[in-house]
Design a protein around this motif. Structure first.
Motif, mmCIF file in Angstrom:
data_model
loop_
_atom_site.group_PDB
_atom_site.id
_atom_site.type_symbol
_atom_site.label_atom_id
_atom_site.label_comp_id
_atom_site.label_asym_id
_atom_site.label_seq_id
_atom_site.Cartn_x
_atom_site.Cartn_y
_atom_site.Cartn_z
ATOM 1 N N ASP A 177 4.166 -1.521 -7.724
ATOM 2 C CA ASP A 177 4.130 -2.373 -8.922
ATOM 3 C C ASP A 177 4.463 -3.814 -8.579
ATOM 4 O OD1 ASP A 177 3.395 -0.695 -10.878
ATOM 5 O OD2 ASP A 177 5.393 -0.436 -11.781
ATOM 6 N N MET A 178 5.451 -3.983 -7.719
ATOM 7 C CA MET A 178 5.922 -5.327 -7.402
ATOM 8 C C MET A 178 5.034 -6.046 -6.399
ATOM 9 S SD MET A 178 10.093 -5.221 -7.367
ATOM 10 C CE MET A 178 10.401 -3.648 -6.629
ATOM 11 N N THR A 179 4.197 -5.289 -5.641
ATOM 12 C CA THR A 179 3.511 -5.931 -4.510
ATOM 13 C C THR A 179 2.007 -5.731 -4.460
ATOM 14 O OG1 THR A 179 3.912 -3.982 -3.131
ATOM 15 C CG2 THR A 179 5.559 -5.757 -3.037
ATOM 16 N N ASP A 180 1.456 -4.798 -5.234
ATOM 17 C CA ASP A 180 0.011 -4.545 -5.158
ATOM 18 C C ASP A 180 -0.772 -5.828 -5.418
ATOM 19 O OD1 ASP A 180 -0.099 -1.937 -4.379
ATOM 20 O OD2 ASP A 180 -0.560 -1.102 -6.359
ATOM 21 N N GLY A 181 -1.764 -6.073 -4.593
ATOM 22 C CA GLY A 181 -2.655 -7.220 -4.796
ATOM 23 C C GLY A 181 -2.144 -8.516 -4.207
ATOM 24 N N LEU A 182 -0.911 -8.552 -3.744
ATOM 25 C CA LEU A 182 -0.404 -9.803 -3.168
ATOM 26 C C LEU A 182 -0.881 -9.935 -1.721
ATOM 27 C CD1 LEU A 182 3.311 -9.760 -4.448
ATOM 28 C CD2 LEU A 182 1.355 -10.996 -5.407
ATOM 29 N N PRO A 183 -1.257 -11.152 -1.318
ATOM 30 C CA PRO A 183 -1.738 -11.344 0.059
ATOM 31 C C PRO A 183 -0.578 -11.461 1.039
ATOM 32 C CG PRO A 183 -1.825 -13.420 -1.128
ATOM 33 C CD PRO A 183 -1.290 -12.402 -2.086
ATOM 34 N N VAL A 184 0.060 -10.335 1.337
ATOM 35 C CA VAL A 184 1.229 -10.339 2.218
ATOM 36 C C VAL A 184 1.360 -8.971 2.883
ATOM 37 C CG1 VAL A 184 2.805 -9.625 0.366
ATOM 38 C CG2 VAL A 184 3.706 -10.889 2.318
ATOM 39 N N ARG A 185 1.907 -8.950 4.099
ATOM 40 C CA ARG A 185 2.167 -7.662 4.772
ATOM 41 C C ARG A 185 3.347 -6.980 4.087
ATOM 42 N NH1 ARG A 185 3.711 -8.227 10.471
ATOM 43 N NH2 ARG A 185 2.613 -6.310 11.031
ATOM 44 N N ARG A 186 3.279 -5.646 4.006
ATOM 45 C CA ARG A 186 4.315 -4.901 3.290
ATOM 46 C C ARG A 186 4.953 -3.833 4.179
ATOM 47 N NH1 ARG A 186 1.523 -2.995 -2.253
ATOM 48 N NH2 ARG A 186 -0.262 -2.516 -0.900
ATOM 49 N N ALA A 187 6.229 -3.536 3.906
ATOM 50 C CA ALA A 187 6.945 -2.506 4.672
ATOM 51 C C ALA A 187 7.923 -1.795 3.759
ATOM 52 C CB ALA A 187 7.693 -3.140 5.841
ATOM 53 N N LEU A 188 7.906 -0.450 3.798
ATOM 54 C CA LEU A 188 8.823 0.322 2.967
ATOM 55 C C LEU A 188 9.669 1.299 3.784
ATOM 56 C CD1 LEU A 188 9.778 1.140 0.083
ATOM 57 C CD2 LEU A 188 7.831 2.707 -0.028
ATOM 58 N N SER A 189 9.150 1.749 4.929
ATOM 59 C CA SER A 189 9.724 2.948 5.529
ATOM 60 C C SER A 189 10.544 2.734 6.794
ATOM 61 C CB SER A 189 8.608 3.942 5.858
ATOM 62 O OG SER A 189 8.128 4.507 4.664
ATOM 63 N N ALA A 190 11.690 3.438 6.838
ATOM 64 C CA ALA A 190 12.457 3.643 8.061
ATOM 65 C C ALA A 190 12.049 5.019 8.613
ATOM 66 C CB ALA A 190 13.945 3.566 7.749
ATOM 67 N N THR A 191 12.883 5.638 9.437
ATOM 68 C CA THR A 191 12.504 6.921 10.057
ATOM 69 C C THR A 191 12.064 7.948 9.018
ATOM 70 O OG1 THR A 191 14.105 6.516 11.815
ATOM 71 C CG2 THR A 191 13.296 8.780 11.582
ATOM 72 N N GLY A 192 12.883 8.145 7.995
ATOM 73 C CA GLY A 192 12.581 9.170 6.996
ATOM 74 C C GLY A 192 11.265 8.906 6.285
ATOM 75 N N GLY A 193 11.004 7.651 5.945
ATOM 76 C CA GLY A 193 9.777 7.297 5.238
ATOM 77 C C GLY A 193 8.528 7.508 6.083
#
Ligand code: PLP
Length: 346
Positions: A177-193
């Motif tokens: 919701d906060m980042t879809d469509g924005l022209p930027v690289r994204r990161a969410l996950s550590a080991t578990g993710g």
């Protein structure tokens, strides 16, 4: 050998990074988290080994850790700071070319005013309520921030080590919701993710514990062996006690080895009377209380006097030992203190 030894297998560290890297698609960058002195094994050595394996982006918690890392790695890799741009850190961020993950409007203002044009990333709060901008805060400034060209927009999962936890999907939706469509690289996950699958990978993943051989990465190779030298061995008669508080009493004539490691070395006091050490393949029970610098171990059943005993090894992983202390492998690793001789293989 007067002090305990951490044997650190840098080949296993690199193999763990490659194995985690192989779990995401080729376009997904696999970074490395080396905060807390590389989870106890030594951040400079760990990061240099990972740099050779191809890691281009490193994460640490605080700017001071970033300085150590920059000195070890040279100018090329990107070094990101989870704690962001704190008051007083501006000079170190600039001089050491560190990339702060800005966590609030306040940090963003500080960064743009003091270091316009200097790289930065953004950390968003997708529900963990620990670090990062909340949706409304982000909404108010994202246009200006995106124009300034962040290196990365990231968030962090609270329950990734429990794959079936509904919080995972909830945070994924919030992050999208906060980042879809924005022209930027994204990161969410550590080991578990990473282990949750491709939906959670975005453009960059940032494993920590899995690199060092810890759960939830079950296929990890062990990186650390803890070998403790025996200082003295004595015979103890039935009914005699050992250690502080007389917390153990011999129920038969026993041989007790005293080894050079204690709670000051991260051997948590909670494992008193409740762990084993290994002489080769043979388990030897820890008896009595863990003291600051010493542990007593029952070696009555061994055919010879051992020279050293292993506390963490192939027969007892960090996570297995952690269970005895009612904690997690992360705490055991990061508690291994400064007194060990650290010997690197590979
Ligand atoms: C510590 C940390 C990581 C690494 O987590 P692991 O569970 O050790 O893989 C990644 N991201 C953030 C924000 C962290 O604080």
């Amino acid at each position: 050998m007067g002090t305990s030894v951490l044997h650190i297998d840098l080949n296993a560290l690199r193999d763990n990074w490659r194995a985690l890297d192989a779990l995401s698609a080729p376009h997904v960058e696999t970074a490395a988290v080396v905060k807390a002195n590389g989870y106890g094994i030594g951040s400079a050595k760990a990061a240099r080994a990972l740099q050779k394996a191809g890691v281009k982006t490193f994460f640490v918690a605080a700017v001071e850790e970033g300085v150590t890392l920059r000195e070890a790695l040279g100018p090329d890799p990107e070094i990101c700071i989870f704690g962001g741009h704190m008051a007083g850190d501006t000079d170190m961020i600039a001089d050491m070319h560190l990339t702060p993950m800005l966590n609030s409007l306040e940090q963003t203002t500080r960064h743009f005013e003091a270091l316009a044009g200097h790289p930065f990333g953004i950390q968003l709060d997708s529900g963990m309520n620990r670090l990062g901008m909340e949706p409304a805060e982000w909404d108010a400034i994202k246009e200006i921030v995106i124009q300034a060209g962040p290196r990365l927009v990231m968030s962090h999962l609270a329950c990734a080590d429990e794959p079936d936890h509904p919080m995972n999907a909830q945070q994924l939706a919030s992050f999208r919701d906060m980042t879809d469509g924005l022209p930027v690289r994204r990161a969410l996950s550590a080991t578990g993710g990473i282990l949750l699958g491709a939906d959670y990978h975005f453009d960059l993943v940032r494993p920590g514990i899995g690199l060092y051989g810890g759960l939830p990465f079950e296929d990890a190779k062990p990186v650390v062996r803890v070998e403790c030298p025996v200082i003295q061995i004595r015979d103890v008669a039935t009914g005699e006690t050992a250690g502080y508080g007389n917390a153990w009493t011999a129920e038969r004539p026993s041989r007790i080895a005293t080894i050079a490691a204690g709670y000051a070395d991260g051997i948590l006091r909670a494992i008193s009377n409740n762990a084993v050490l290994f002489e080769g393949d043979t388990p030897c029970p820890l008896v009595g209380r863990v003291s600051m610098d010493l542990i007593t171990v029952d070696v009555t059943h061994l055919p010879h006097a051992p020279r050293s005993l292993d506390l963490i090894c192939a027969h007892q992983t960090v996570d297995e030992l952690a269970l005895n202390a009612d904690t997690i492998g992360y705490e055991i690793l990061t508690s291994l203190g400064g007194r060990y001789a650290r010997r690197y293989i590979g």
